[in-house]
Design a protein around this motif. Structure first.
Motif, PDB file in Angstrom:
ATOM      1  N   ASP A  64     -61.848  53.652  65.255  1.00 57.21           N
ATOM      2  CA  ASP A  64     -61.036  53.863  66.458  1.00 57.21           C
ATOM      3  C   ASP A  64     -61.923  53.644  67.671  1.00 57.21           C
ATOM      4  N   MET A  65     -62.079  52.374  68.050  1.00 60.40           N
ATOM      5  CA  MET A  65     -62.990  52.043  69.145  1.00 60.40           C
ATOM      6  C   MET A  65     -62.595  52.710  70.455  1.00 60.40           C
ATOM      7  N   PRO A  66     -61.309  52.693  70.875  1.00 65.73           N
ATOM      8  CA  PRO A  66     -60.975  53.383  72.129  1.00 65.73           C
ATOM      9  C   PRO A  66     -61.373  54.855  72.109  1.00 65.73           C
ATOM     10  N   ALA A  67     -61.193  55.510  70.962  1.00 65.22           N
ATOM     11  CA  ALA A  67     -61.572  56.919  70.874  1.00 65.22           C
ATOM     12  C   ALA A  67     -63.085  57.083  70.984  1.00 65.22           C
ATOM     13  N   PHE A  68     -63.834  56.176  70.336  1.00 65.96           N
ATOM     14  CA  PHE A  68     -65.294  56.246  70.450  1.00 65.96           C
ATOM     15  C   PHE A  68     -65.731  56.129  71.902  1.00 65.96           C
ATOM     16  N   LEU A  69     -65.176  55.163  72.616  1.00 69.88           N
ATOM     17  CA  LEU A  69     -65.577  54.955  74.003  1.00 69.88           C
ATOM     18  C   LEU A  69     -65.181  56.149  74.871  1.00 69.88           C
ATOM     19  N   ARG A  70     -64.009  56.723  74.616  1.00 64.00           N
ATOM     20  CA  ARG A  70     -63.619  57.937  75.368  1.00 64.00           C
ATOM     21  C   ARG A  70     -64.578  59.081  75.056  1.00 64.00           C
ATOM     22  N   ASP A  71     -64.921  59.257  73.778  1.00 66.19           N
ATOM     23  CA  ASP A  71     -65.806  60.355  73.394  1.00 66.19           C
ATOM     24  C   ASP A  71     -67.200  60.175  73.995  1.00 66.19           C
ATOM     25  N   ALA A  72     -67.674  58.935  74.034  1.00 66.74           N
ATOM     26  CA  ALA A  72     -68.977  58.691  74.660  1.00 66.74           C
ATOM     27  C   ALA A  72     -68.938  59.001  76.147  1.00 66.74           C
ATOM     28  N   HIS A  73     -67.865  58.600  76.807  1.00 67.49           N
ATOM     29  CA  HIS A  73     -67.736  58.890  78.234  1.00 67.49           C
ATOM     30  C   HIS A  73     -67.605  60.387  78.482  1.00 67.49           C
ATOM     31  N   ASP A  74     -66.936  61.080  77.584  1.00 70.94           N
ATOM     32  CA  ASP A  74     -66.844  62.543  77.719  1.00 70.94           C
ATOM     33  C   ASP A  74     -68.220  63.186  77.617  1.00 70.94           C
ATOM     34  N   ARG A  75     -69.138  62.510  76.952  1.00 75.22           N
ATOM     35  CA  ARG A  75     -70.528  62.987  76.847  1.00 75.22           C
ATOM     36  C   ARG A  75     -71.383  62.442  77.991  1.00 75.22           C
ATOM     37  N   HIS A  76     -70.740  61.803  78.961  1.00 77.71           N
ATOM     38  CA  HIS A  76     -71.397  61.266  80.152  1.00 77.71           C
ATOM     39  C   HIS A  76     -72.394  60.165  79.801  1.00 77.71           C
ATOM     40  N   ALA A  77     -72.063  59.364  78.789  1.00 80.69           N
ATOM     41  CA  ALA A  77     -72.878  58.207  78.416  1.00 80.69           C
ATOM     42  C   ALA A  77     -72.079  56.933  78.657  1.00 80.69           C
ATOM     43  N   HIS A  78     -72.710  55.944  79.267  1.00 82.84           N
ATOM     44  CA  HIS A  78     -72.118  54.624  79.418  1.00 82.84           C
ATOM     45  C   HIS A  78     -72.497  53.785  78.201  1.00 82.84           C
ATOM     46  N   ILE A  79     -71.639  52.839  77.840  1.00 80.76           N
ATOM     47  CA  ILE A  79     -71.827  52.078  76.611  1.00 80.76           C
ATOM     48  C   ILE A  79     -72.075  50.608  76.939  1.00 80.76           C
TER      49      ILE A  79
END
Length: 847
Positions: A252-267
């Motif tokens: 679930d790529m969109p979920a991964f990117l949301r979860d990373a952003h919730d951790r204040h990390a840019h991808i």
């Protein structure tokens, strides 16, 4: 010019009539300023007035008064200081046209071989003339390198009016004048978003979705700042081509990117694009890129890494325009199209640096595209030295302000002291990013207790220095000042200042990274007086009888995509070497093997290296002391799977860290203070400095003003409504720069500047913090200050005319630019100023 602009806007291909310049047959001379002249040969469609791929800023020049004189053999275009001399014969090239001064001394002569890739002269060289050619002369679409509304970008990109077109700069010996004119003509060095100045974690590794998030969590758990996390090429199906997400790794790529952003990390995602069509401007090619790159950015990818280091790359659109340059433009424009209000940020290969080796000048447009990296380097002291020198040199003579390294080296396993020195340099690099190949790792906790203690402190120091870095980013945009400022920018008359292994951050922080140390060298044939017995097998498992048996002089092989012998396949083979070797008599040595793929090593019958796995040119060391002059039995086994094939036996003298901790350092004129022990050094002179493993030589100029941001775990965790100032008594100036950190508003005046100065006179130090001027979206109205002055005591302190009580604090020896932790290395007078309007300003007097 109005007609030209109108023609561009309505998409016409006709060239507007020249609005300025002297036309002599097929040649046009345009004097843009007393320091810049354009010499152009008429193209198939006439003289060219539109912006081109390389030259984007031909409007708004002051020009200069000229006179035209027609002689028997020449036509001269004359200004107050020089003249352009054009031969009378019909021009079919620009060769032979020259520029001479008022004494008829030649300043410049066209050779007909001008280039779009030229180093700028050094600041101390007093340049009289310098030039580049706008070649190939391509007229871009006003929409950039993206599919146009009609779906056919070739209708708006004009490649049909190419002709020799040379810009000659006559700066009168001033590097700064040349640089300013060059940037006005070719475009500024764009500012990246603020988070790009934070720490980036990267490695070539196939992450699973949850595993990638756990790695971000590990940084947060350990309280090590992190802003950007890289997912290398294995995010996609097959790990190589296309833009289809591999659901095996990322269900679930969109979920991964949301979860990373919730951790204040840019991808950041890696892309090594294979061409889809035969033309770089084919509508299907560009639509494919926009769908792939833009589609994933819409899902949440923040940064694209254009990786031409891979086996495929983009097609060059025309001769003399390399795919490194074209890719920068492509990924920049695709990013800008997808997020038009955000600063486009990409990472691409430096044009001209190939895997750490600086081989040629960059194209004159590449400075516009931050950030750029130097390719796949090795975990060796040599490449750390090259990394420092490349970043410093490129900033001054290539105007690439955002050059960065694979910190730790892409290939190999750095020793703990080499890793620490890499990260110390990286903490003050324009872009701080660790990276490595498969089978390796670069996180700060993977290299032993010293690295785990030292490296995070340098990362935290970088974040505290963020206001200093961001001010440097603005200076790069406005003036072309590199982030790492070679000392000849300030001291052009001193030959020592042109060294590329030390630099300034701002104008007051002098940095001399430790780049010494001895690398592992190939064990030479002289160490094997009886040679080496070699057995080569036509399988990867050493099974059966060898297909080839012969003697070799040493174990030093790089077969590339080939094999040791015609009887051996290019992939899936193995080898065994046996013999005796003798250690030199100068040091204790360790053996190591660099192999692609697996290897095993026995010394005197003992297995000391066991890496019988696929590896991408990895160096593995045997932690066995081999005494000076000793002789040993050796057996090396090697396995090749697929791709490149190499095996090299190396040895390295075992040295103490202190032996790798010395270097010479040139001290500029004036007085400088060590940030570690407070000792004062007066220049100019060259000294030897010695730095223990937890220290990198850093000195502050008298009058230094160093702005300090808050302790944070990512750049946006706290705003700058409370800042520190570290001040060294003396006379100095600094301008604090702020904007919203992410949008393109900085180009339109949406920012704030706060001037800060110090004056020392009559036993008093006056620190003036001027009113903040300007505004931007999200700007705060009030700010508190903590000012620390390097001084042992203060008889009195006043703030805005009112006497206040200051305290004396210990300056941290092992944690620079903060007020707590470590052993005292001097004292500082600390003054607290409560939050007040940024428009008010303050005057602090310390007596």
């Amino acid at each position: 010019m109005r007609r030209c602009l109108f023609a561009l806007l309505v998409g016409l291909s006709a060239i507007a009539a020249a609005s300025q310049g002297e036309i002599v047959g097929n040649v046009r001379v345009e004097v843009l300023s007393p320091h810049l002249v354009r010499i152009e040969l008429k193209g198939p469609k006439g003289f060219e007035d539109r912006p081109t791929f390389h030259v984007v800023g031909r409007e708004g020049w002051p020009g200069a008064s000229t006179k035209r004189f027609v002689n028997q053999a020449t036509t001269d275009v004359v200004t107050a200081d020089w003249k352009v001399v054009i031969p009378a014969a019909p021009a079919t090239s620009l060769a032979g046209i020259k520029i001479v001064d008022s004494h008829d001394q030649i300043l410049y002569q066209c050779s007909g071989q001008e280039s779009n890739s030229v180093w700028l002269p050094a600041p101390g060289s007093k340049p009289g003339a310098w030039s580049f050619e706008d070649t190939p002369r391509i007229i871009p679409s006003k929409e950039g390198l993206v599919p146009t509304d009609d779906g056919d970008p070739t209708s708006d990109w004009d490649l049909g009016n190419d002709a020799p077109d040379v810009y000659v700069f006559l700066p009168g010996g001033s590097y700064q004048t040349l640089r300013a004119d060059f940037l006005k003509l070719t475009g500024p060095i764009e500012m990246p978003p603020l988070y790009a100045l934070g720490y980036t974690d990267s490695k070539y590794y196939a992450y699973y979705q949850d595993e990638a998030l756990r790695r971000i969590d590990e940084y947060r758990r350990r309280r090590i700042p992190l802003d950007t996390f890289v997912v290398d090429t294995d995010w996609r199906v097959g790990g190589s081509h296309g833009y289809t997400v591999d659901a095996h790794y990322f269900p679930d790529m969109p979920a991964f990117l949301r979860d990373a952003h919730d951790r204040h990390a840019h991808i950041m995602f890696n892309d090594h694009p294979e061409p889809k069509e035969k033309s770089a401007l084919d509508p299907k090619e560009l639509q494919y890129r926009l769908d792939g790159l833009g589609g994933l950015m819409i899902e949440g990818v923040d940064i694209w890494w254009y990786d031409r280091n891979w086996g495929v790359s983009l097609i060059d659109p025309a001769p003399k325009l390399r795919h490194e340059v074209w890719g920068m433009k492509l990924y920049h424009d695709m990013t800008q199209r997808t997020r038009p209000n955000q600063r486009p940020l990409i990472m691409a290969n430096v044009d001209g640096i190939d895997n750490g080796f600086r081989n040629r000048p960059p194209n004159v447009s590449t400075h516009r595209y931050p950030v750029q990296w130097t390719g796949d380097t090795r975990s060796q002291w040599e490449f750390l030295r090259r990394g420092v020198e490349n970043a410093v040199y490129e900033g001054v003579e290539g105007l690439n302000a955002w050059v960065n390294e694979d910190l730790g080296g892409h290939v190999g396993k750095p020793t703990p002291d080499l890793y620490i020195r890499y990260l110390q340099f990286g903490s003050l690099c324009p872009f701080m990013r660790v990276h490595c190949t498969k089978g390796q790792t670069r996180e700060p906790w993977a290299f032993g207790p010293e690295a785990e203690k030292i490296v995070p402190e340098y990362i935290k120091m970088r974040y505290r220095l963020m206001p200093l870095f961001y001010g440097s980013a603005r200076a790069a945009y406005e003036e072309g000042e590199p982030i790492l400022r070679r000392l000849d920018l300030d001291y052009p008359t001193y030959p020592e200042a042109a060294a590329n292994d030390q630099f300034l951050i701002g104008d007051s922080l002098l940095v001399a990274p430790i780049v010494g140390g001895k690398d592992a060298a190939v064990v030479p044939a002289s160490a094997f007086p009886q040679g080496v017995r070699a057995e080569y097998f036509a399988n990867p498992d050493l099974k059966g009888e060898p297909a080839v048996t012969r003697g070799e002089k040493a174990i030093d092989f790089d077969w590339g995509d080939g094999s040791p012998d015609a009887k051996i396949p290019n992939d899936n083979f193995s080898a065994r070497w046996t013999g005796k070797f003798t250690v030199p008599g100068d040091h204790v040595y360790h053996l190591a093997v660099t192999s692609d793929d697996g290897c095993r090593v026995w010394i005197d019958g003992k297995l000391v290296i066991d890496k019988w796995v696929p590896q991408d040119s990895v160096t593995n060391e045997a932690a066995v002391d081999l005494g000076p002059g000793s002789t040993h039995d050796l057996k090396v086994e090697y396995m090749e799977m697929q791709g490149g094939a190499l095996c090299r036996l190396r040895w390295q003298p075992v040295t103490k860290a202190a032996e790798n901790s010395k270097r010479s350092c040139w001290i500029p004129p004036g007085t400088w203070v060590s940030v570690w022990d407070g000792k004062r050094i007066s220049g100019p002179k060259t000294i030897e400095v010695s730095a223990p493993l937890d220290q990198m030589p850093m000195l502050l100029r008298d009058g230094a003003i160093i702005p300090l941001g808050p302790e944070v775990q990512w750049t946006g965790e706290k705003d700058w409504s409370s800042l520190g100032l570290d001040v060294v008594p003396g006379n100095g100036q600094f301008t604090l720069y702020e904007d919203d950190g992410s949008t393109n508003g900085y180009r339109e005046g949406q920012f704030r500047k706060t001037p800060i100065s110090t004056v020392e006179k009559g036993g008093a130090l006056t620190i003036s913090i001027g009113p903040g001027v300007g505004n931007y979206l999200g700007a705060f109205a009030n700010r508190a200050w903590t000012i620390r002055v390097l001084a042992s005591n203060a008889r009195s302190v006043t703030v805005d005319g009112k006497r206040v009580k200051a305290k004396v604090v210990a300056r941290a020896a092992n944690q620079p630019f903060r007020t707590s932790g470590g052993e005292p290395a001097g004292t500082m007078v600390q003054i607290e100023i409560p939050a007040s309007p940024v428009t008010a300003g303050h005057v602090v007097v310390v007596r």
